[in-house]
Write a protein that holds these residues in place. Structure first.
Motif, short mmCIF file in Angstrom:
data_model
loop_
_atom_site.label_atom_id
_atom_site.label_comp_id
_atom_site.label_asym_id
_atom_site.label_seq_id
_atom_site.Cartn_x
_atom_site.Cartn_y
_atom_site.Cartn_z
N ASN A 1 80.17 17.49 85.14
CA ASN A 1 80.50 19.22 84.38
C ASN A 1 80.95 19.11 82.86
O ASN A 1 81.68 19.88 82.71
N LEU B 1 80.31 20.05 79.06
CA LEU B 1 79.58 21.09 78.16
C LEU B 1 78.26 20.23 77.27
O LEU B 1 78.78 19.22 76.73
N PRO B 2 77.12 20.45 77.60
CA PRO B 2 76.10 19.66 76.78
C PRO B 2 76.26 20.09 75.22
O PRO B 2 76.74 20.99 74.83
N ARG B 3 75.90 19.27 74.54
CA ARG B 3 75.86 19.34 73.23
C ARG B 3 77.14 19.58 72.68
O ARG B 3 77.25 20.52 71.68
N PHE C 1 92.11 25.75 75.49
CA PHE C 1 91.49 27.04 74.66
C PHE C 1 92.06 28.18 75.54
O PHE C 1 92.00 29.23 74.70
N LYS D 1 86.07 31.14 68.55
CA LYS D 1 85.50 29.84 68.08
C LYS D 1 84.61 29.41 69.17
O LYS D 1 83.64 28.86 68.92
N ILE D 2 84.92 29.77 70.34
CA ILE D 2 84.10 29.28 71.58
C ILE D 2 82.83 29.83 71.38
O ILE D 2 81.85 29.38 71.27
N THR E 1 80.74 28.25 68.60
CA THR E 1 80.48 26.89 68.94
C THR E 1 79.18 27.14 69.66
O THR E 1 78.05 26.26 69.56
N ARG F 1 75.12 25.69 69.02
CA ARG F 1 74.64 24.67 70.05
C ARG F 1 73.10 25.23 70.19
O ARG F 1 72.29 24.42 70.46
N ASN F 2 72.79 26.57 69.76
CA ASN F 2 71.40 27.02 70.06
C ASN F 2 70.82 27.76 68.82
O ASN F 2 70.76 28.85 68.66
N GLU G 1 78.39 26.29 83.11
CA GLU G 1 79.49 26.23 82.24
C GLU G 1 80.61 27.43 82.51
O GLU G 1 81.81 27.01 82.39
N GLN H 1 84.01 36.14 75.54
CA GLN H 1 83.09 35.36 74.87
C GLN H 1 81.62 35.75 74.90
O GLN H 1 81.00 35.46 73.70
#
Lengths: 250, 406
Positions: free
Chosen positions: A97, A99-101, A113, B8-9, B12, B16-17, B313, B330
């Motif tokens: 698990n 996180l990708p990338r 966080f 920030k999350i 990010t 990523r996309n 996730e 988020q």
């Protein structure tokens, strides 16, 4: 005897599936002590996953008491449980698990966080330290897809260490790995335990369970037997004894 | 959990996309861009019409003969003879809100000079007409009171008439032209004025003393219309009322009887044209607004896909201590960032588009700052509105199911 980190008594969990009621746990009493390294074993349907969910404060018992590090979780609401997971628990999953990338470092930073007391500089330092502990100091900027399965699980272990939890909960942490890598992961767990970490490890493999100090076997929602491991495996020695695989490069 | 961490999350996650983020923003970019462009182009066309109309004098007031009743029979406006020179005298004497008053009688016909001839109109006016209609002299002079009183056969010519009657390099002043057979001595040439707001050539005209046109050409004693200047554009309203009062007295109209004349101001005309362009702008803006709405729905769509795709996730974030509220924020921040960023790009895009349009259509370049502010606001609202539902869905996931989701 040392202090009990986890103390459950009379724990029951019922699920309602349509008209039927499934008794996943039928009264469990269990204690995990500081510095313990316990395997929770059992076949599928034995209630070990339900137990892990409750121990991990992801689910609440229908009946009974659960004290984690002196805190009674039965009285807590959803948000307080999230805080408990953030401060006192470390999770490791079968499928890592990550996180990708997202770099290894950022993956390890993740739990911090959600802790507003930790500033960004401290967050980074603690994540780097955790990665050093699992031997991946040189892989911090790698993405998960640039890491092997064993390395990915090490990142996940680092992530579970970063908030300095009172107990680490591992769910079939070696289930996706080959024998040698499994042993290497177990070596890491044994080292962490030697350094004082309390670990609860769910597995259905009896040979993996022999790396631990205690085995708790579940059957039909109850603890069937609880044994201290007498002939305990030492992972470091076992790895040395493994035949050298030509395909394997470390 | 603090908002800096959440932001920030979210940043990010968007990074990523990147490609998907840009595609999602495209709807908002086009929506905001077209709203800005449409409103700006509308505003600038309104301004360009206003400018053209103010060239004609925004403080100008026109009096036309109106409906007349003769024993219950309605007479047409065109052959009404309700305005007379006595009205002019009365207006000149009594009106406080008017600076200049000129009668106007006109007819069209053929102007001839040597071998050249040209169909045009002749306007019988007095000297103040130039000021009222914002004409100016290029050469020569305007007719004198003496010439008016003596029905002098003199005239001033517009540029279009000059071009069509005189050979290049010939000075028209001092020459004699014929209009419907009557010889007129050219005493002045008008400066070029171009087309008016409705596309009419304002240089295709001959001006002559009103007395001459009245008697020599039309053989009438009444006048066809009155042109006057109000003290200022703001006083147009008061001037109209004053003119109406004076003319009703002059025409001895009883209380309750209909006016036999009609007073209009240029300011009114400007208002009328403006209201038409306002309506058009609103219409175009509404169409563009719909595309903005579609853009918002696009964001919601992608956020839904994103929540489903990132179920695992979300489960992970929850199991390491993320509260439902953190997860919701988020995704909400992600949606708002998408829409605001799209909005900013859209504003730049729309401004550029309206600049190009103003350049191509030769109109003043106006940025409707209100529209810019409004679009920005609308974008944030769209982000929150359309991001809310997917974010709630994410927050309400069960962490146990989510983390084991494959």
């Amino acid at each position: 005897m040392s202090k009990a980190i986890i103390k459950v008594s009379e724990l029951r969990k019922d699920y309602h599936v349509g008209e039927m009621t499934v008794h996943a746990l039928r009264g469990v009493d269990m204690e995990i002590y500081e510095g313990d390294f316990a395997a929770i074993m059992g076949t599928s349907g034995s209630g070990k996953s339900t137990m892990l969910n409750i121990l991990g404060c992801l689910d609440k018992p229908t009946y009974g008491e659960y004290q984690l590090d002196g805190v009674n979780m039965g009285t807590m609401n959803k948000n307080q449980l999230a805080g408990l997971r953030n401060n006192k628990l470390g999770f490791i999953f079968q499928s890592y698990n990550l996180l990708p990338r997202t770099t290894a470092l950022e993956n390890v930073e993740l739990p911090l966080f959600y802790n507003s007391k930790v500033k960004s500089k401290e967050r980074k330092e603690r994540a780097m330290h955790a990665l050093e502990q699992v031997g991946l100091a040189d892989r911090m900027d790698h993405m998960p897809n640039q890491l092997s399965g064993g390395q990915q699980q090490r990142v996940a272990i680092a992530r579970s260490l970063v908030n300095d939890p009172v107990v680490i909960l591992a769910d079939e942490a070696t289930g996706n790995l080959d024998t040698r890598t499994s042993y290497e992961i177990m070596e890491l767990f044994q080292r962490l335990n030697d350094n004082g970490k309390t670990i609860v490890f769910v597995t259905h493999e009896s040979d993996i369970a022999r790396f631990m100090k205690r085995n708790i076997v579940f059957r039909d929602g109850r603890i069937q037997k609880e044994t201290a491991v007498t002939d305990r495996f030492n992972a470091t020695e076992l790895i040395k004894a493994l035949p050298v695989d030509e395909d394997y490069e470390s | 959990m603090n908002y800096r961490n959440l932001t920030k999350i979210a940043t990010t996650a968007l990074k990523r996309n990147k490609f998907r983020a840009i595609l999602t923003m495209l709807g908002i970019i086009i929506g905001v861009g077209s709203v800005i462009a449409m409103l700006s182009i509308g505003e600038s066309s309104k301004q360009s019409i206003r400018e053209e109309m103010s060239d004609m004098g925004t403080n100008m007031i026109m009096v036309m003969p109106g409906q007349q009743r003769r024993g219950g029979v309605m007479m047409g406006n065109s052959n009404a003879k309700s305005l007379t020179l006595k009205d002019i005298t009365a207006l000149k004497k009594d009106a406080k809100y008017l600076t200049e008053v000129s009668p106007q009688v006109s007819t069209s016909g053929q102007a001839v000079k040597g071998n050249n001839n040209w169909p045009t109109s002749i306007y019988g006016v007095d000297a103040s007409y130039l000021d009222i209609r914002k004409y100016s002299l290029e050469d020569g002079r305007i007719f004198t009171d003496k010439e008016i009183n003596s029905l002098a056969k003199v005239c001033l010519v517009g540029q279009t008439v000059v071009e069509n009657l005189f050979a290049d390099g010939v000075d028209p002043v001092g020459q004699t032209i014929r209009f419907d057979g009557i010889p007129l001595k050219v005493i002045g040439v008008l400066k070029e004025k171009g087309e008016n707001g409705m596309g009419m050539d304002q240089d295709d005209m001959i001006l002559a003393p009103y007395t001459s046109v009245q008697r020599r050409m039309l053989a009438i004693t009444h006048i066809q219309s009155i042109y006057a200047s109000a003290v200022s554009e703001e006083q147009s309203e008061a001037a109209i009322e004053e003119v109406e009062t004076i003319l009703r007295q002059q025409h001895k109209l009883k209380e309750g009887a209909d006016d036999d004349f009609e007073v209009r101001s240029q300011a009114e005309m400007v208002e009328m044209v403006s209201s038409v362009t306002d309506m058009l702008t609103l219409l175009l803006g509404a169409v563009a607004g719909i595309s903005l709405l579609v853009g918002g729905i696009g964001i919601m769509n992608i956020m839904f896909v994103s929540v489903t795709e990132r179920t695992k996730e979300i489960g992970l974030r929850m199991s390491v201590g993320g509260r439902g509220f953190d997860i919701m924020m988020q995704f909400l921040i992600e949606a708002v960032m998408l829409s605001i960023l799209g909005g900013i790009i859209g504003i730049i895009f729309g401004t550029g588009l309206s600049y190009l349009a103003s350049f191509a259509l030769d109109m003043p370049f106006v940025v409707d700052t209100q529209a810019v502010g409004l679009s920005f606001l609308v974008c944030s609202v769209i982000g929150i509105f359309f991001g809310w539902y997917p974010a709630r869905k994410a927050a309400n996931l069960d962490p146990i199911d989510a983390v084991r989701h494959e």
